[in-house]
Scaffold this motif. Structure first.
Motif, PDB file in Angstrom:
ATOM      1  N   ARG A  20       0.838  -1.210   0.000  1.00  0.00           N
ATOM      2  CA  ARG A  20       0.000   0.000   0.000  1.00  0.00           C
ATOM      3  C   ARG A  20       0.867   1.251   0.000  1.00  0.00           C
ATOM      4  N   ALA A  21       2.008   1.206   0.680  1.00  0.00           N
ATOM      5  CA  ALA A  21       2.917   2.348   0.682  1.00  0.00           C
ATOM      6  C   ALA A  21       3.408   2.645  -0.732  1.00  0.00           C
ATOM      7  N   ASP A  23       1.796   1.977  -3.552  1.00  0.00           N
ATOM      8  CA  ASP A  23       0.682   2.612  -4.264  1.00  0.00           C
ATOM      9  C   ASP A  23       0.555   4.080  -3.879  1.00  0.00           C
ATOM     10  N   HIS A  24       0.756   4.362  -2.598  1.00  0.00           N
ATOM     11  CA  HIS A  24       0.673   5.752  -2.132  1.00  0.00           C
ATOM     12  C   HIS A  24       1.780   6.609  -2.739  1.00  0.00           C
ATOM     13  N   GLN A  25       2.965   6.038  -2.885  1.00  0.00           N
ATOM     14  CA  GLN A  25       4.066   6.791  -3.502  1.00  0.00           C
ATOM     15  C   GLN A  25       3.702   7.230  -4.911  1.00  0.00           C
ATOM     16  N   ARG A  26       3.143   6.306  -5.686  1.00  0.00           N
ATOM     17  CA  ARG A  26       2.775   6.637  -7.068  1.00  0.00           C
ATOM     18  C   ARG A  26       1.739   7.762  -7.100  1.00  0.00           C
ATOM     19  N   ASN A 135       3.972   7.388   5.216  1.00  0.00           N
ATOM     20  CA  ASN A 135       3.482   6.664   4.047  1.00  0.00           C
ATOM     21  C   ASN A 135       2.252   7.324   3.445  1.00  0.00           C
ATOM     22  N   GLY A 136       1.594   8.174   4.229  1.00  0.00           N
ATOM     23  CA  GLY A 136       0.486   8.956   3.700  1.00  0.00           C
ATOM     24  C   GLY A 136      -0.832   8.208   3.652  1.00  0.00           C
ATOM     25  N   ILE A 137      -1.889   8.951   3.317  1.00  0.00           N
ATOM     26  CA  ILE A 137      -3.236   8.394   3.310  1.00  0.00           C
ATOM     27  C   ILE A 137      -4.101   9.122   2.290  1.00  0.00           C
ATOM     28  N   ILE A 251      -0.100   1.925   8.438  1.00  0.00           N
ATOM     29  CA  ILE A 251      -0.995   2.556   7.472  1.00  0.00           C
ATOM     30  C   ILE A 251      -2.450   2.319   7.840  1.00  0.00           C
ATOM     31  N   VAL A 252      -2.759   1.156   8.404  1.00  0.00           N
ATOM     32  CA  VAL A 252      -4.155   0.876   8.759  1.00  0.00           C
ATOM     33  C   VAL A 252      -4.658   1.829   9.837  1.00  0.00           C
ATOM     34  N   VAL A 253      -3.767   2.296  10.685  1.00  0.00           N
ATOM     35  CA  VAL A 253      -4.153   3.285  11.693  1.00  0.00           C
ATOM     36  C   VAL A 253      -4.538   4.593  11.007  1.00  0.00           C
ATOM     37  N   LEU A 254      -3.751   4.999  10.014  1.00  0.00           N
ATOM     38  CA  LEU A 254      -4.084   6.205   9.250  1.00  0.00           C
ATOM     39  C   LEU A 254      -5.418   6.034   8.530  1.00  0.00           C
TER      40      LEU A 254
END
Length: 336
Positions: A20-21, A23-26, A135-137, A251-254
Motif C-alpha cells: 500500500r505504501a 501505491d501511495h508513492q505513485r 506513508n500517507g493516506i 498505514i491501517v491506523v491512518l
C-alpha cells in the motif's frame, strides 16, 4: 527529473503495508507532477527509489550504481518488525538485520515513515542521511459513506444495532492477534472482525489454529477484503482496535483515522510523536486496560476523538507527502 519506483514481488506483497505504501508513492508523485516509471527497461531515469529487499532488488541497485544513478531506499522494514511474524522469523532476525544494513548502506539517502523507525535504523550503525516521511493516506477514499457502510453490514449479516470492533493486518503474533482474540472472549455480545490474510503455511501453528477455528464464535476472519466493504467497515464499525506490538508507522491506523473512527492501540514508541491518549486516540498497555477502554468507547462512555484523529490523518494527505518526496529528490540530485 524522472524517478524509477521499484517494487519487487508485487504479487506477493500487494496485500501488505509495503504494497500500500508503494501505491501511495505513485499517487503522491502524480499529485505533484513528478515524472516516474515502474518499468525496469527504461534507463532515462535520474533516481532509483526502491522499496523492497529481495535478490532482484539488489541487482537493480547494482545496475543503478553502475549507471551513476542516485539511489533512495525506502526503509519500511526493521529487525524489530520482522520478529514474531513468519515461521522462523525470530531465529532469522539477526541475519535479516545484517541484510537490511547492507542494502540500506548502498543508498545515497534513506526515507522512513516515523522518527521511531529512523532511530532504530540509526542504531544499526547506518550513516546515510535519513528523512522521515509518512506513508500517507488517501483522505477522500476513507470518508464515511452510507452506501459503503450498508454494504459492510449486509456482507456480514449484521443487525443495525450490532456493536462491531474491527482490526486490519496480517496474521502475525506481532500484530496482536492473540490479544484480539482474548479481548473478544470478554465481550461475547460484540462482533469482532479481523480483516487481512497471510498464507497459512508461512505462520506458526498457534496462529494458524486461531485463524482456522480456535477462536470464539463472535470473531470473524473474512480474509483479504478491499474496496467498499472494508472502507464501510472502517467508518461503520464502533471501534478500530489495533493491539500491534511493533510498527514502523501503521498505514491501517491512518486509514481508520481518515474514516472518522475512534481507535484503540497499544502504547508503543512508534506513536510517540503523533498519537496521544485521550486526544486523538485511546491507548492501552495490557488486556485489562484494552477491555476497560473498549467497552467504554463502544458504549459511548468516553469522549469521541474522531475529529482530532481526522486532523492527524489530514496532515499526512498524499499531496503533502508528494511535496516532501519531491524535496528529497531535488536535494539528492543537487549533491555531486
Amino acid at each position: 527529473m524522472k524517478v524509477l519506483l521499484y517494487f519487487e514481488g508485487k504479487h506477493l506483497l500487494s496485500k501488505s503495508g509495503i504494497g500500500r505504501a508503494y501505491d501511495h508513492q505513485r499517487k503522491a508523485l502524480e499529485a505533484v507532477d513528478v515524472e516516474y516509471t515502474c518499468e525496469l527497461n527504461q534507463t532515462d531515469y535520474d533516481i532509483l527509489h526502491i522499496n523492497t529487499y529481495g535478490i532482484h532488488s539488489q541487482k537493480v541497485i547494482k545496475q543503478a550504481r553502475k549507471n551513476q544513478k542516485k539511489i533512495i531506499y525506502h526503509a519500511h522494514s526493521t529487525e524489530e518488525d520482522f520478529r514474531n511474524s513468519f515461521i522462523g522469523s525470530n531465529q532469522l532476525s539477526s541475519l535479516y538485520k545484517k541484510r537490511l544494513v547492507r542494502l540500506y548502506s548502498s543508498a545515497d539517502r534513506l526515507i522512513t515513515p516515523t522518527p521511531y523507525s529512523k532511530k532504530l535504523i540509526h542504531s544499526y550503525g547506518i550513516k546515510q542521511p535519513i528523512d522521515v516521511i509518512s506513508n500517507g493516506i488517501e483522505i477522500e477514499k476513507y470518508a464515511p459513506n452510507q452506501s459503503k457502510e450498508e454494504k459492510f453490514r449486509a456482507y456480514f449479516g449484521l443487525a443495525a444495532d450490532q456493536k462491531v470492533i474491527i482490526s486490519v493486518g496480517l496474521y502475525f503474533e506481532r500484530k496482536g492477534i492473540i490479544d484480539f482474540i482474548e479481548i473478544a472472549k470478554k465481550f461475547p455480545q460484540y462482533t469482532f472482525i479481523w480483516f487481512g490474510d497471510t498464507p497459512l503455511y508461512s505462520i506458526p501453528s498457534q496462529i494458524r489454529k486461531i485463524v482456522q477455528g480456535n477462536h470464539p464464535s463472535n470473531v470473524i476472519f473474512p480474509g483479504y477484503i478491499k474496496g467498499d466493504i472494508l472502507e464501510g467497515a472502517y467508518s461503520g464499525a464502533d471501534l478500530f482496535f489495533f493491539p500491534s506490538y511493533e510498527e514502523t508507522e501503521g498505514i491501517v491506523v491512518l486509514e481508520a483515522l481518515a474514516s472518522r473512527q475512534n481507535i484503540l492501540v497499544r502504547k508503543i514508541p512508534v506513536y510517540d510523536e503523533w498519537l496521544f491518549h485521550g486526544e486523538n486516540c485511546y491507548m492501552g498497555k495490557t488486556n485489562e486496560e484494552f477491555a476497560n477502554y473498549l467497552e467504554k468507547i463502544v458504549e459511548g462512555q468516553l469522549p469521541d476523538l474522531t475529529q482530532k484523529g481526522l486532523l492527524s490523518a489530514e496532515a499526512r494527505n498524499l499531496k503533502e507527502i508528494g511535496k516532501q518526496l519531491k524535496n528529497v529528490y531535488e536535494e539528492v540530485l543537487s549533491i555531486n
